[in-house]
Design a protein around this motif. Structure first.
Motif, PDB file in Angstrom:
ATOM      1  N   GLU A  96       0.814  -1.215   0.000  1.00  0.00           N
ATOM      2  CA  GLU A  96       0.000   0.000   0.000  1.00  0.00           C
ATOM      3  C   GLU A  96       0.848   1.266   0.000  1.00  0.00           C
ATOM      4  N   MET A  97       2.147   1.089   0.260  1.00  0.00           N
ATOM      5  CA  MET A  97       2.987   2.261   0.509  1.00  0.00           C
ATOM      6  C   MET A  97       3.555   2.850  -0.778  1.00  0.00           C
ATOM      7  N   ASP A  98       3.795   4.165  -0.755  1.00  0.00           N
ATOM      8  CA  ASP A  98       4.468   4.762  -1.916  1.00  0.00           C
ATOM      9  C   ASP A  98       5.992   4.715  -1.749  1.00  0.00           C
ATOM     10  N   ARG A  99       6.468   4.560  -0.532  1.00  0.00           N
ATOM     11  CA  ARG A  99       7.883   4.339  -0.247  1.00  0.00           C
ATOM     12  C   ARG A  99       7.977   3.130   0.659  1.00  0.00           C
ATOM     13  N   THR A 100       8.912   2.249   0.416  1.00  0.00           N
ATOM     14  CA  THR A 100       9.045   1.090   1.297  1.00  0.00           C
ATOM     15  C   THR A 100       9.635   1.564   2.628  1.00  0.00           C
ATOM     16  N   PRO A 101       9.504   0.768   3.691  1.00  0.00           N
ATOM     17  CA  PRO A 101      10.128   1.155   4.960  1.00  0.00           C
ATOM     18  C   PRO A 101      11.626   1.418   4.812  1.00  0.00           C
ATOM     19  N   ALA A 102      12.331   0.622   4.008  1.00  0.00           N
ATOM     20  CA  ALA A 102      13.776   0.837   3.829  1.00  0.00           C
ATOM     21  C   ALA A 102      14.029   2.170   3.126  1.00  0.00           C
ATOM     22  N   GLU A 103      13.190   2.488   2.153  1.00  0.00           N
ATOM     23  CA  GLU A 103      13.317   3.796   1.488  1.00  0.00           C
ATOM     24  C   GLU A 103      13.075   4.923   2.477  1.00  0.00           C
ATOM     25  N   MET A 104      12.095   4.715   3.348  1.00  0.00           N
ATOM     26  CA  MET A 104      11.814   5.721   4.362  1.00  0.00           C
ATOM     27  C   MET A 104      13.060   5.966   5.212  1.00  0.00           C
ATOM     28  N   MET A 105      13.715   4.884   5.621  1.00  0.00           N
ATOM     29  CA  MET A 105      14.923   5.014   6.443  1.00  0.00           C
ATOM     30  C   MET A 105      16.007   5.761   5.664  1.00  0.00           C
ATOM     31  N   ARG A 106      16.154   5.420   4.389  1.00  0.00           N
ATOM     32  CA  ARG A 106      17.190   6.050   3.556  1.00  0.00           C
ATOM     33  C   ARG A 106      16.907   7.550   3.387  1.00  0.00           C
ATOM     34  N   MET A 107      15.653   7.866   3.150  1.00  0.00           N
ATOM     35  CA  MET A 107      15.312   9.279   2.944  1.00  0.00           C
ATOM     36  C   MET A 107      15.563  10.093   4.211  1.00  0.00           C
ATOM     37  N   VAL A 108      15.305   9.477   5.350  1.00  0.00           N
ATOM     38  CA  VAL A 108      15.601  10.184   6.603  1.00  0.00           C
ATOM     39  C   VAL A 108      17.114  10.357   6.751  1.00  0.00           C
TER      40      VAL A 108
END
Lengths: 251, 134, 297
Positions: free
Chosen positions: B44-56
């Motif tokens: 359902e996500m537009d960014r995966t959790p790993a992408e979220m971590m990377r973007m942060v």
């Protein structure tokens, strides 16, 4: 005893100053208060409302029964040297030295529209009209804000789980002043939730008392018609006499 | 994925803010992707959790506007699986809080259909309002 | 054992069947659960940001109630409490852990709750399933009068009972506490590969489609493994897995309804405590036809 007499005298003097315009030179005890940021010296012993009137404010709103029942004169204050933000009804609380005062004439709130005869007697009814009760964080600020000393947080918790009886009992003495609602971090309008719950409980939760039913039947049968006619025909003096001599339940 | 290679002061401030709010050291993430692999809501996500971590890590504030942070239901599957002992669910919470603390609501609690309000248990409403209203 | 019991809001309404059955089952095992006075909503989800103490106040306030009960002798346990709802359990245990491990947070919360006695930081939050496990499942078997023979149960654990690791009551990767309990009740256990997958939780309020998908996966995987019913300990999982079968059926025409039990309903059934103590009528998918077909009713 001596002290008490003095205090009563102070109060009487001060009240006289408001009502009769007694010369301020005759008033012995004074306190400093701040009304919306401006300092005023007012006679000690006045209620907040009287003190504000003494200071020159004229209440065109935020005042009603002047007897602690109507809930119109909600007030917030802090006292010098204290961090607590306190609440009061202006007509019921005496001014104290160092009060910083403001009136809260109205708590912004929308009362839900409902047809009580069509609402299901279930927890969902309260949540449907006031879903924000599910945001309660149990911080208890509402309870601390209540000038009627009600357990407001507890009745919101009762409302969340649909316990109408407890909400009705715990909120029964609410005077709808709205101080709970303006202090609530979850933006709940507690006094409206209590109102809906009491209406629902009154309609669906309480059993109709037998004595009331019996009395209604008697009324329909005309048992008291003669007495009513006598009262309607009586003059004012007679009514006064009968009023004073009436039987009353204990307060 | 963001590709910025120059980390500005603003990027760094964002990373620090999220580290502080989440209590996690997001820079410790090695981008193995196990969080994304285990996430039951990743589809359902537009960014995966790993992408979220990377973007942060890169201080990319766009992640705070992503759908991902609202989809995360704090099920702690990633928390249990992360080989670096990080808790991405706390990072998602920090990102949600950035929004919610500006008195923004992600859902309209006044307009939940009546027929739903009649059946939804309190547990659903309380948790939704905690996670999604400011 | 006489222990303070925290019900939680849903157990007084939608999950009444969890409360009624669990109280009856616990009593049979000699556990008297005494509802704590003046309890308030736990908050249902534990706030995960480092600086957010406000959202733990509700839980800590309940812990103060437990402390008072320990002190005034209305229970015979000291600083222990039991919950039935997985979410209440998780939220309160997490809050208890946070203030126990962070003295500064405890001081802040105590000074904020200036109308309450100070919380001492010592309350242990337990789930009924833990207490039963610690008693020993043989004690459970000893009370069984009507073994659940032939009933194929797929235990579902969800999230809040087992994760995160330091809060959960079982192995977060391979929980077995439900399976052990139902085995002790005489049921057949079916291992569902989706037993610890999130049901979508509060998405059921605003994003029902996600819940329908997840619940469909969880239920059909249990069925593919031969499960006839699923079990849970969470009123939100129960709502999503049970009540949302209405929507699942509308979306997946081949989907066959499947009963969802609270763990405690299976206990009261096996203990022979009568249908009043099981409250099957409160389940959305009626489990009684299945139970009748197995001669269990």
């Amino acid at each position: 005893m001596e002290d008490k007499k003095d205090i009563m005298q102070i109060i009487a003097d001060a009240n006289k100053s408001v009502t009769t315009g007694i010369d301020s030179a005759d008033i012995e005890h004074w306190v400093w208060i701040h009304i919306m940021g401006r300092a005023y010296q007012v006679p000690a012993g006045l209620t907040i409302m009287q003190a504000m009137e003494y200071a020159g404010y004229k209440f065109i709103t935020s005042a009603g029964c002047r007897a602690g029942f109507c809930g119109a004169c909600a007030t917030m204050y802090r006292k010098e040297g204290e961090y607590k933000l306190q609440t009061a009804m202006a007509c019921q609380t005496r001014v104290e030295d160092g009060m910083f005062l403001v009136q809260i004439p109205f708590a912004p709130a929308q009362e839900a529209t409902y047809d009580i005869t069509k609402e299901p007697y279930a927890a969902s009814t309260l949540l449907e009209h006031y879903p924000e009760i599910a945001r309660c964080v149990a911080c208890n600020t509402c309870t601390k804000a209540c000038p009627q000393d009600l357990e407001v947080m507890d009745y919101i918790q009762d409302a969340l789980r649909g316990d109408y009886k407890k909400v009705a009992e715990r909120s029964f003495d609410c005077i709808q002043c709205g101080l709970c609602a303006v202090r609530c971090p979850a933006e709940i309008t507690q006094f409206n939730v209590g109102m809906l719950a009491r209406r629902m409980y009154g309609r669906y939760g309480m059993t109709e008392p037998e004595y009331a039913k019996a009395r209604l039947t008697e009324l329909d049968q005309g048992k008291y018609d003669k007495e009513f006619k006598k009262l309607l025909a009586a003059d004012v003096e007679e009514l006064k006499k009968r009023y004073a001599a009436r039987e009353r339940e204990a307060d | 994925m963001p590709t910025n290679t120059v980390i500005t002061a603003a990027n760094e401030a964002f990373l620090r803010r999220i580290n502080e709010l989440s209590g996690e050291k997001v820079t410790r993430c090695e981008q193995c992707g196990i969080c994304s692999a285990g996430c039951p809501l990743v589809a359902e996500m537009d960014r995966t959790p790993a992408e979220m971590m990377r973007m942060v890590q890169l201080g990319d504030e766009d992640i705070a506007k992503s759908k991902t942070i609202w989809i995360c239901a704090s099920c702690f599957t990633c928390t249990v699986k992360c080989p670096r002992g990080l808790d991405p669910s706390k990072v998602a919470e920090a990102l949600r809080q950035l929004n919610l603390r500006k008195a923004v609501d992600y859902i309209d609690l006044m307009n939940i259909p009546k027929e739903e309000m009649e059946i939804l248990p309190q547990i659903a409403l309380v948790s939704a309002f905690r996670k999604l209203t400011g | 054992m006489k222990i303070p019991y925290y019900p939680g809001c849903s157990l007084k309404t939608s999950a009444k069947n969890l409360e009624v059955s669990a109280l009856a089952a616990a009593e049979k095992l000699g556990i008297e659960m005494v509802e704590m006075p003046r309890w308030n909503c736990c908050g249902t989800v534990f706030s995960l940001t480092s600086d957010d103490l406000m959202h733990h106040v509700a839980s800590v306030r309940n812990l103060v109630r437990v402390q008072e009960m320990s002190e005034n002798g209305s229970v015979d346990t000291t600083n222990k409490m039991v919950t039935l709802c997985s979410m209440c359990f998780n939220t309160m245990k997490s809050a208890a852990k946070r203030v126990r491990e962070n003295a500064e947070d405890l001081v802040k919360i105590n000074s904020f709750m200036d109308t309450e006695p100070d919380y001492n930081g010592n309350v242990q939050v337990l789930h009924l399933l833990e207490i039963i496990r610690d008693m020993g499942f043989d004690k459970v078997s000893a009370k069984v009068t009507r073994p659940l023979e032939g009933l194929k149960i797929a235990p579902y654990y969800g999230c809040m009972l087992i994760r995160p690791k330091e809060i959960g009551i079982d192995d977060p990767e391979d929980p077995t506490i439900g399976a052990q309990l139902f085995k002790a009740l005489g049921a057949e256990i079916v291992d569902n590969p989706f037993k610890k997958v999130c049901c979508g939780a509060y998405h059921t309020v605003h994003n029902k489609d996600t819940v329908i998908e997840l619940a469909h996966d969880i239920l059909t995987h249990a069925q593919e493994e031969g499960g006839e019913a699923i079990s849970t300990s969470c009123p939100l999982c129960a709502f999503n897995l049970d009540n949302r079968q209405k929507e699942i059926k509308e979306k997946y025409l081949k989907f066959k309804e499947m009963p969802v039990f609270y763990f405690s309903q299976l206990m009261t059934l096996a203990f022979g405590l009568g249908e009043d103590a099981c409250m099957f009528e409160a389940n959305y998918v009626d489990p009684r036809p299945l139970l009748k077909s197995k001669n269990l009713l």
